[in-house]
Design a protein around this motif. Structure first.
Motif, PDB file in Angstrom:
ATOM      1  N   PHE A 157       0.835  -1.196   0.000  1.00  0.00           N
ATOM      2  CA  PHE A 157       0.000   0.000   0.000  1.00  0.00           C
ATOM      3  C   PHE A 157       0.874   1.251   0.000  1.00  0.00           C
ATOM      4  CE2 PHE A 157      -2.330   3.242   2.542  1.00  0.00           C
ATOM      5  CZ  PHE A 157      -3.433   3.422   1.722  1.00  0.00           C
ATOM      6  N   ALA A 158       1.894   1.272   0.858  1.00  0.00           N
ATOM      7  CA  ALA A 158       2.786   2.422   0.945  1.00  0.00           C
ATOM      8  C   ALA A 158       3.606   2.587  -0.323  1.00  0.00           C
ATOM      9  CB  ALA A 158       3.707   2.271   2.152  1.00  0.00           C
ATOM     10  N   ALA A 159       4.084   1.490  -0.887  1.00  0.00           N
ATOM     11  CA  ALA A 159       4.895   1.572  -2.105  1.00  0.00           C
ATOM     12  C   ALA A 159       4.108   2.199  -3.245  1.00  0.00           C
ATOM     13  CB  ALA A 159       5.383   0.185  -2.497  1.00  0.00           C
ATOM     14  N   ARG A 160       2.816   1.904  -3.311  1.00  0.00           N
ATOM     15  CA  ARG A 160       1.990   2.438  -4.395  1.00  0.00           C
ATOM     16  C   ARG A 160       1.553   3.875  -4.132  1.00  0.00           C
ATOM     17  NH1 ARG A 160      -2.106  -2.338  -6.549  1.00  0.00           N
ATOM     18  NH2 ARG A 160      -0.590  -4.056  -6.540  1.00  0.00           N
ATOM     19  N   ARG A 161       1.264   4.200  -2.883  1.00  0.00           N
ATOM     20  CA  ARG A 161       0.632   5.481  -2.589  1.00  0.00           C
ATOM     21  C   ARG A 161       1.629   6.599  -2.257  1.00  0.00           C
ATOM     22  NH1 ARG A 161      -4.334   7.407  -1.946  1.00  0.00           N
ATOM     23  NH2 ARG A 161      -4.657   9.175  -0.552  1.00  0.00           N
ATOM     24  N   ALA A 162       2.742   6.265  -1.635  1.00  0.00           N
ATOM     25  CA  ALA A 162       3.662   7.295  -1.145  1.00  0.00           C
ATOM     26  C   ALA A 162       4.117   8.278  -2.218  1.00  0.00           C
ATOM     27  CB  ALA A 162       4.868   6.639  -0.475  1.00  0.00           C
ATOM     28  N   ASN A 171      13.417  13.080  -7.575  1.00  0.00           N
ATOM     29  CA  ASN A 171      14.528  13.935  -7.171  1.00  0.00           C
ATOM     30  C   ASN A 171      14.529  14.245  -5.672  1.00  0.00           C
ATOM     31  OD1 ASN A 171      15.827  14.338  -9.721  1.00  0.00           O
ATOM     32  ND2 ASN A 171      14.069  15.599 -10.324  1.00  0.00           N
ATOM     33  N   ARG A 172      13.616  13.604  -4.926  1.00  0.00           N
ATOM     34  CA  ARG A 172      13.578  13.765  -3.468  1.00  0.00           C
ATOM     35  C   ARG A 172      13.514  12.379  -2.823  1.00  0.00           C
ATOM     36  NH1 ARG A 172       9.052  18.663  -3.590  1.00  0.00           N
ATOM     37  NH2 ARG A 172      10.542  20.353  -3.966  1.00  0.00           N
ATOM     38  N   PRO A 173      14.523  11.549  -3.080  1.00  0.00           N
ATOM     39  CA  PRO A 173      14.440  10.158  -2.623  1.00  0.00           C
ATOM     40  C   PRO A 173      14.389  10.028  -1.107  1.00  0.00           C
ATOM     41  CG  PRO A 173      16.640  10.651  -3.450  1.00  0.00           C
ATOM     42  CD  PRO A 173      15.772  11.806  -3.834  1.00  0.00           C
ATOM     43  N   ALA A 174      15.064  10.884  -0.374  1.00  0.00           N
ATOM     44  CA  ALA A 174      15.051  10.778   1.083  1.00  0.00           C
ATOM     45  C   ALA A 174      13.679  11.121   1.640  1.00  0.00           C
ATOM     46  CB  ALA A 174      16.118  11.689   1.685  1.00  0.00           C
ATOM     47  N   VAL A 175      13.048  12.147   1.061  1.00  0.00           N
ATOM     48  CA  VAL A 175      11.700  12.505   1.498  1.00  0.00           C
ATOM     49  C   VAL A 175      10.737  11.378   1.167  1.00  0.00           C
ATOM     50  CG1 VAL A 175       9.800  14.134   1.217  1.00  0.00           C
ATOM     51  CG2 VAL A 175      12.152  14.971   1.257  1.00  0.00           C
ATOM     52  N   LEU A 176      10.836  10.860  -0.043  1.00  0.00           N
ATOM     53  CA  LEU A 176       9.953   9.769  -0.454  1.00  0.00           C
ATOM     54  C   LEU A 176      10.116   8.559   0.462  1.00  0.00           C
ATOM     55  CD1 LEU A 176       7.951   8.454  -2.379  1.00  0.00           C
ATOM     56  CD2 LEU A 176       9.888   7.850  -3.858  1.00  0.00           C
ATOM     57  N   GLU A 177      11.339   8.231   0.808  1.00  0.00           N
ATOM     58  CA  GLU A 177      11.558   7.081   1.673  1.00  0.00           C
ATOM     59  C   GLU A 177      10.983   7.309   3.063  1.00  0.00           C
ATOM     60  OE1 GLU A 177      12.633   3.495   3.426  1.00  0.00           O
ATOM     61  OE2 GLU A 177      12.174   4.114   1.367  1.00  0.00           O
ATOM     62  N   GLY A 178      11.093   8.522   3.586  1.00  0.00           N
ATOM     63  CA  GLY A 178      10.501   8.815   4.876  1.00  0.00           C
ATOM     64  C   GLY A 178       8.988   8.682   4.856  1.00  0.00           C
ATOM     65  N   VAL A 179       8.364   9.175   3.779  1.00  0.00           N
ATOM     66  CA  VAL A 179       6.915   9.063   3.630  1.00  0.00           C
ATOM     67  C   VAL A 179       6.511   7.600   3.488  1.00  0.00           C
ATOM     68  CG1 VAL A 179       4.978   9.605   2.112  1.00  0.00           C
ATOM     69  CG2 VAL A 179       6.654  11.369   2.673  1.00  0.00           C
ATOM     70  N   ARG A 180       7.235   6.858   2.651  1.00  0.00           N
ATOM     71  CA  ARG A 180       6.905   5.442   2.448  1.00  0.00           C
ATOM     72  C   ARG A 180       7.062   4.650   3.734  1.00  0.00           C
ATOM     73  NH1 ARG A 180       8.487   0.816   2.642  1.00  0.00           N
ATOM     74  NH2 ARG A 180      10.492   1.532   3.460  1.00  0.00           N
ATOM     75  N   ARG A 181       8.133   4.901   4.466  1.00  0.00           N
ATOM     76  CA  ARG A 181       8.402   4.149   5.695  1.00  0.00           C
ATOM     77  C   ARG A 181       7.300   4.370   6.735  1.00  0.00           C
ATOM     78  NH1 ARG A 181      13.263   5.611   6.086  1.00  0.00           N
ATOM     79  NH2 ARG A 181      12.910   7.398   7.450  1.00  0.00           N
ATOM     80  N   ALA A 182       6.863   5.620   6.893  1.00  0.00           N
ATOM     81  CA  ALA A 182       5.805   5.905   7.859  1.00  0.00           C
ATOM     82  C   ALA A 182       4.498   5.256   7.423  1.00  0.00           C
ATOM     83  CB  ALA A 182       5.630   7.416   8.012  1.00  0.00           C
ATOM     84  N   MET A 183       4.197   5.312   6.136  1.00  0.00           N
ATOM     85  CA  MET A 183       2.951   4.724   5.654  1.00  0.00           C
ATOM     86  C   MET A 183       2.973   3.210   5.788  1.00  0.00           C
ATOM     87  SD  MET A 183       1.038   5.513   2.031  1.00  0.00           S
ATOM     88  CE  MET A 183       1.132   7.283   2.323  1.00  0.00           C
ATOM     89  N   ALA A 184       4.113   2.607   5.563  1.00  0.00           N
ATOM     90  CA  ALA A 184       4.236   1.155   5.675  1.00  0.00           C
ATOM     91  C   ALA A 184       4.095   0.679   7.116  1.00  0.00           C
ATOM     92  CB  ALA A 184       5.571   0.692   5.107  1.00  0.00           C
TER      93      ALA A 184
END
Length: 271
Positions: A157-162, A171-184
């Motif tokens: 769910f997080a991988a698809r939605r984040a 171009n914002r991989p660190a931000v994306l990873e933080g968002v994905r990690r919290a959602m997961a």
């Protein structure tokens, strides 16, 4: 290490897990309420950028992380406002500054409307307006959130939605990873409760009842809660102080631009 960059510490009170950063001065504490696919750690970039004088507290909302869920399967924003009331009582906080992001805006506004003398100022960022729906009659797009996290599991769910939450995500991989990690990390049952509260909420109905100064902020590239949400909310407020529109920011605005958001808060509700 200076007080401004000391990391926040984990704590628990009234069944709620929090991140707490102690400030250097006697200013009112700032309480931060995260969005539906987030948790307290989503505020860490902002916590590190806030003025050092202020204490700051970010909760894991009921049903998130180690926080106990609200005691009803179909809660409303009132349920979360009551949980916040219990948390503040346990921490001995009578008067606060309050900020919400996305779904957290519904909870923050409901608490502020119920307790106008306890909230000195309010910030509503990337506001979700709610749907004013009955718990058993969620709009299809809202019900789909529960169905998707149940069928896919939090990780997929997080991988698809984040990526939708972050503007220019490649171009914002660190931000994306933080968002994905919290959602997961969401608990599907706690997430389902929060979705029902989103369906029941009506931020525009609460807006005229907010007597304290209110800041509204939005990312101009937000495709989850578009800027028009913020403009409609701002127009409905009884005591608006600023409508801030951040170029280049998506829904995850406090994570994408923590320094800019911290400066905005410092100029308005923290001043």
């Amino acid at each position: 290490m200076s007080a401004a960059i000391q990391p926040p510490r984990r704590a628990h009170a009234a069944g709620i897990a929090i991140l707490r950063r102690h400030g250097t001065g006697g200013r009112l504490p700032l309480v931060l309420l995260h969005g539906i696919g987030s948790n307290a750690t989503s505020w860490e970039p902002l916590l590190g950028a806030l003025p050092p004088q202020h204490h700051a507290i970010a909760w894991d909302a009921p049903g998130y992380g180690d926080s106990a869920p609200v005691p009803t399967k179909a809660p409303t924003p009132d349920s979360y406002a009551e949980a916040l009331d219990h948390l503040l009582a346990a921490l001995g906080l009578d008067r606060i500054l309050l900020a919400g992001h996305s779904l957290g805006c519904l909870f923050a506004a409901r608490f502020a409307a119920r307790n106008p003398d306890r909230v000195a100022a309010l910030a509503l960022m990337s506001p979700a307006l709610g749907y004013g729906a009955a718990p058993d009659a969620l709009p299809p797009g809202v019900q789909a959130r529960i169905d998707d996290v149940t069928s896919l599991g939090p990780q997929e769910f997080a991988a698809r939605r984040a990526p939708r939450l972050v503007h220019d995500a490649p171009n914002r991989p660190a931000v994306l990873e933080g968002v994905r990690r919290a959602m997961a990390a969401v608990n599907p049952s706690g997430y389902a409760q929060a979705v029902r509260a989103l369906g029941a909420g009506d931020l525009l109905a609460d807006a005229p009842r907010l007597a304290m100064p209110v800041l509204v902020a939005t990312g101009l590239e937000d495709v989850v809660t578009p800027p028009d949400n913020a403009r409609r909310l701002f127009a409905a407020l009884a005591n608006p102080i600023r409508l801030a529109e951040l170029p280049g920011a998506g829904h995850a605005m406090p994570q994408e631009f923590p320094r800019e958001v911290a400066a905005l808060l410092g100029e308005t509700i923290l001043a």
